[in-house]
Write a protein that holds these residues in place. Structure first.
Motif, PDB file in Angstrom:
ATOM      1  N   PHE A  37       0.837  -1.195   0.000  1.00 49.83           N
ATOM      2  CA  PHE A  37       0.000   0.000   0.000  1.00 49.83           C
ATOM      3  C   PHE A  37       0.878   1.254   0.000  1.00 49.83           C
ATOM      4  O   PHE A  37       1.867   1.326   0.730  1.00 49.83           O
ATOM      5  CB  PHE A  37      -0.917   0.015   1.223  1.00 49.83           C
ATOM      6  N   ILE A  38       0.498   2.229  -0.820  1.00 45.75           N
ATOM      7  CA  ILE A  38       1.238   3.489  -0.872  1.00 45.75           C
ATOM      8  C   ILE A  38       0.272   4.649  -0.624  1.00 45.75           C
ATOM      9  O   ILE A  38      -0.946   4.469  -0.590  1.00 45.75           O
ATOM     10  CB  ILE A  38       1.953   3.691  -2.227  1.00 45.75           C
ATOM     11  N   THR A  39       0.846   5.843  -0.456  1.00 44.83           N
ATOM     12  CA  THR A  39       0.058   7.051  -0.234  1.00 44.83           C
ATOM     13  C   THR A  39       0.057   7.908  -1.505  1.00 44.83           C
ATOM     14  O   THR A  39       0.870   7.707  -2.423  1.00 44.83           O
ATOM     15  CB  THR A  39       0.633   7.880   0.916  1.00 44.83           C
ATOM     16  N   VAL A  40      -0.828   8.881  -1.534  1.00 50.22           N
ATOM     17  CA  VAL A  40      -0.865   9.821  -2.654  1.00 50.22           C
ATOM     18  C   VAL A  40       0.449  10.579  -2.751  1.00 50.22           C
ATOM     19  O   VAL A  40       0.978  10.793  -3.850  1.00 50.22           O
ATOM     20  CB  VAL A  40      -2.055  10.796  -2.488  1.00 50.22           C
ATOM     21  N   ASN A  55       7.771  -2.678  -4.298  1.00 48.42           N
ATOM     22  CA  ASN A  55       7.293  -3.641  -5.281  1.00 48.42           C
ATOM     23  C   ASN A  55       5.768  -3.758  -5.223  1.00 48.42           C
ATOM     24  O   ASN A  55       5.171  -3.725  -4.143  1.00 48.42           O
ATOM     25  CB  ASN A  55       7.914  -5.017  -5.040  1.00 48.42           C
ATOM     26  N   ASN A  56       5.160  -3.899  -6.399  1.00 46.57           N
ATOM     27  CA  ASN A  56       3.705  -4.088  -6.503  1.00 46.57           C
ATOM     28  C   ASN A  56       2.935  -3.043  -5.686  1.00 46.57           C
ATOM     29  O   ASN A  56       2.126  -3.376  -4.820  1.00 46.57           O
ATOM     30  CB  ASN A  56       3.310  -5.493  -6.042  1.00 46.57           C
ATOM     31  N   PRO A  57       3.149  -1.761  -5.962  1.00 46.16           N
ATOM     32  CA  PRO A  57       2.451  -0.733  -5.183  1.00 46.16           C
ATOM     33  C   PRO A  57       0.975  -0.668  -5.549  1.00 46.16           C
ATOM     34  O   PRO A  57       0.587  -0.903  -6.697  1.00 46.16           O
ATOM     35  CB  PRO A  57       3.171   0.555  -5.585  1.00 46.16           C
ATOM     36  N   VAL A  58       0.148  -0.316  -4.572  1.00 48.12           N
ATOM     37  CA  VAL A  58      -1.291  -0.171  -4.810  1.00 48.12           C
ATOM     38  C   VAL A  58      -1.806   1.013  -3.992  1.00 48.12           C
ATOM     39  O   VAL A  58      -1.408   1.216  -2.844  1.00 48.12           O
ATOM     40  CB  VAL A  58      -2.076  -1.465  -4.450  1.00 48.12           C
ATOM     41  N   LEU A  59      -2.663   1.813  -4.619  1.00 39.45           N
ATOM     42  CA  LEU A  59      -3.310   2.942  -3.957  1.00 39.45           C
ATOM     43  C   LEU A  59      -4.812   2.712  -3.989  1.00 39.45           C
ATOM     44  O   LEU A  59      -5.372   2.362  -5.037  1.00 39.45           O
ATOM     45  CB  LEU A  59      -2.971   4.249  -4.687  1.00 39.45           C
ATOM     46  N   LEU A  60      -5.478   2.907  -2.871  1.00 37.81           N
ATOM     47  CA  LEU A  60      -6.925   2.714  -2.783  1.00 37.81           C
ATOM     48  C   LEU A  60      -7.639   4.049  -2.963  1.00 37.81           C
ATOM     49  O   LEU A  60      -7.305   5.033  -2.302  1.00 37.81           O
ATOM     50  CB  LEU A  60      -7.306   2.128  -1.420  1.00 37.81           C
ATOM     51  N   THR A  61      -8.634   4.093  -3.856  1.00 35.56           N
ATOM     52  CA  THR A  61      -9.403   5.310  -4.095  1.00 35.56           C
ATOM     53  C   THR A  61     -10.887   5.033  -3.855  1.00 35.56           C
ATOM     54  O   THR A  61     -11.381   3.936  -4.148  1.00 35.56           O
ATOM     55  CB  THR A  61      -9.212   5.835  -5.532  1.00 35.56           C
ATOM     56  N   PHE A  86      -9.896   9.776  -0.988  1.00 42.34           N
ATOM     57  CA  PHE A  86     -11.350   9.933  -1.044  1.00 42.34           C
ATOM     58  C   PHE A  86     -11.712  11.145  -1.904  1.00 42.34           C
ATOM     59  O   PHE A  86     -11.114  12.217  -1.758  1.00 42.34           O
ATOM     60  CB  PHE A  86     -11.917  10.100   0.364  1.00 42.34           C
ATOM     61  N   PHE A  87     -12.700  10.961  -2.771  1.00 41.76           N
ATOM     62  CA  PHE A  87     -13.068  11.995  -3.737  1.00 41.76           C
ATOM     63  C   PHE A  87     -14.562  12.291  -3.659  1.00 41.76           C
ATOM     64  O   PHE A  87     -15.367  11.697  -4.373  1.00 41.76           O
ATOM     65  CB  PHE A  87     -12.675  11.547  -5.149  1.00 41.76           C
ATOM     66  N   PRO A  88     -14.961  13.222  -2.781  1.00 43.07           N
ATOM     67  CA  PRO A  88     -16.364  13.611  -2.672  1.00 43.07           C
ATOM     68  C   PRO A  88     -16.705  14.736  -3.649  1.00 43.07           C
ATOM     69  O   PRO A  88     -15.875  15.605  -3.934  1.00 43.07           O
ATOM     70  CB  PRO A  88     -16.468  14.107  -1.228  1.00 43.07           C
ATOM     71  N   ALA A 205      -9.194  13.757   6.988  1.00 43.59           N
ATOM     72  CA  ALA A 205      -7.999  14.456   6.496  1.00 43.59           C
ATOM     73  C   ALA A 205      -6.976  14.648   7.606  1.00 43.59           C
ATOM     74  O   ALA A 205      -5.762  14.503   7.384  1.00 43.59           O
ATOM     75  CB  ALA A 205      -8.398  15.803   5.905  1.00 43.59           C
ATOM     76  N   ASN A 206      -7.445  14.952   8.796  1.00 45.86           N
ATOM     77  CA  ASN A 206      -6.543  15.174   9.932  1.00 45.86           C
ATOM     78  C   ASN A 206      -5.927  13.882  10.449  1.00 45.86           C
ATOM     79  O   ASN A 206      -4.999  13.918  11.268  1.00 45.86           O
ATOM     80  CB  ASN A 206      -7.289  15.882  11.071  1.00 45.86           C
ATOM     81  N   ASN A 207      -6.455  12.754  10.002  1.00 48.88           N
ATOM     82  CA  ASN A 207      -5.935  11.456  10.441  1.00 48.88           C
ATOM     83  C   ASN A 207      -5.313  10.667   9.288  1.00 48.88           C
ATOM     84  O   ASN A 207      -5.332   9.441   9.291  1.00 48.88           O
ATOM     85  CB  ASN A 207      -7.043  10.648  11.108  1.00 48.88           C
ATOM     86  N   GLY A 208      -4.756  11.395   8.325  1.00 46.38           N
ATOM     87  CA  GLY A 208      -3.903  10.760   7.328  1.00 46.38           C
ATOM     88  C   GLY A 208      -4.562  10.339   6.044  1.00 46.38           C
ATOM     89  O   GLY A 208      -3.881   9.819   5.142  1.00 46.38           O
ATOM     90  N   MET A 209      -5.876  10.540   5.897  1.00 47.72           N
ATOM     91  CA  MET A 209      -6.522  10.194   4.643  1.00 47.72           C
ATOM     92  C   MET A 209      -6.360  11.357   3.653  1.00 47.72           C
ATOM     93  O   MET A 209      -6.213  12.516   4.054  1.00 47.72           O
ATOM     94  CB  MET A 209      -8.010   9.894   4.857  1.00 47.72           C
ATOM     95  N   HIS A 210      -6.412  11.056   2.368  1.00 46.96           N
ATOM     96  CA  HIS A 210      -6.306  12.082   1.335  1.00 46.96           C
ATOM     97  C   HIS A 210      -7.706  12.436   0.842  1.00 46.96           C
ATOM     98  O   HIS A 210      -8.502  11.546   0.518  1.00 46.96           O
ATOM     99  CB  HIS A 210      -5.459  11.581   0.166  1.00 46.96           C
ATOM    100  N   ILE A 211      -8.005  13.732   0.771  1.00 47.62           N
ATOM    101  CA  ILE A 211      -9.284  14.197   0.251  1.00 47.62           C
ATOM    102  C   ILE A 211      -9.018  14.986  -1.019  1.00 47.62           C
ATOM    103  O   ILE A 211      -8.327  16.013  -0.993  1.00 47.62           O
ATOM    104  CB  ILE A 211     -10.039  15.089   1.268  1.00 47.62           C
ATOM    105  N   GLY A 212      -9.541  14.499  -2.143  1.00 48.46           N
ATOM    106  CA  GLY A 212      -9.345  15.155  -3.431  1.00 48.46           C
ATOM    107  C   GLY A 212     -10.655  15.615  -4.031  1.00 48.46           C
ATOM    108  O   GLY A 212     -11.716  15.530  -3.416  1.00 48.46           O
TER     109      GLY A 212
END
Length: 304
Positions: A37-40, A55-61, A86-88, A205-212
């Motif tokens: 697992f990787i980050t944005v 190796n074998n990186p994956v990002l969850l959206t 996360f994309f609202p 967002a304050n706990n490490g999630m990405h909001i786009g």
């Protein structure tokens, strides 16, 4: 690419096309065993600065800003130390509306048969045909009905017709008529049950999630005028500023996967770093443009 993740047995609409919590955890277990697992931020660094990825990186959206993402997905990811992107869309969260795309999902979840739904759509088209000089229902069906990647031809017809083929005004009227016919709660109630709040997004967002960004109204960006596309981007950036406190290194997830060269030029003008499409393949950090990144669907992963 994830959308609905929920306990269907406790959902108002258990027939919604969702991933169950157990199925979601099963896929996370599979990904944890096979991938890293990787980050944005790590993805941006690799694309723009050539930084090595594991190796074998994956990002969850996660698209659309569903309440599922706060109550179900976020605690699981936080427990496992995984970042989700996360994309609202801004408009339903700001103004308690339900996006047309989700009205359509709810209508589909409430249908008794595909044929009955198509018949009801035909009735609506016939009603509005003289007012808006529409094609006949049969013409639309012949043009749009074909077997899809996940859906039978009847449902592909309904989705294509109501998502973008009909002109905007009759499209809204038909969707609202079907929504009133099929759905047993008012729009404001469903919106408040369906989407996250700004405070919930801030917590994530304050706990490490990405909001786009997923724009303001979830329109097909490649169908909009330049002025309307600019409005969608600027409104969503104002929303992101309110959530994240900044729009530095912001990212875009294209609603429906719709974009064109004008969209890409606008995103470059507004300093967007990443753009996520719905093209169903693995991304290649050496050849894929940062603004045209493909994503596999949850249905492409092993199922529990």
């Amino acid at each position: 690419m994830y959308h609905y993740v929920r306990d269907l047995s406790r959902s108002r609409y258990p027939e919604i096309n969702a991933l169950t919590i157990d199925e979601f955890k099963y896929q996370l277990d599979h990904l944890a065993a096979e991938y890293s697992f990787i980050t944005v931020d790590e993805l941006q660094s690799a694309l723009y600065h050539g930084t090595d990825l594991p190796n074998n990186p994956v990002l969850l959206t996660f698209d659309d800003g569903f309440i599922d993402h706060y109550h179900t997905v976020y605690p699981i990811l936080k427990q496992r130390g995984i970042q989700g992107a996360f994309f609202p869309s801004a408009e339903p969260i700001e103004n308690d509306i339900v996006l047309d795309v989700h009205k359509i999902h709810t209508i589909l979840a409430q249908r008794e048969t595909d044929k009955q739904l198509v018949d009801d759509v035909f009735d609506c088209l016939e009603h509005y045909q003289p007012q808006f000089d529409l094609d006949t229902p049969e013409q639309y069906y012949t043009e749009l009905a074909e077997e899809g990647r996940w859906d039978p031809k009847e449902i592909v017809f309904v989705k294509r017709l109501l998502q973008h083929v009909l002109p905007e005004k009759p499209r809204e009227l038909v969707v609202d008529d079907l929504f009133d016919q099929y759905v047993d709660v008012d729009e404001q109630t469903l919106s408040q049950e369906w989407y996250m709040t700004k405070n919930q997004l801030r917590v994530m967002a304050n706990n490490g999630m990405h909001i786009g960004s997923h724009t303001a109204n979830h329109y097909w960006l490649d169908t909009l005028s330049l002025q309307d596309a600019v409005h969608e981007i600027e409104q969503s950036l104002s929303f992101l500023e309110d959530i994240n406190g900044t729009t530095d290194d912001w990212t875009m997830c294209y609603p429906y996967g719709g974009y064109d060269d004008t969209t890409l030029e606008l995103l470059e003008e507004y300093d967007c770093n990443l753009g996520f499409t719905t093209s169903p393949r693995r991304a290649d950090t050496e050849t894929d443009s940062p603004l045209e990144l493909p994503r596999l669907d949850t249905n492409d992963l092993p199922q529990a």
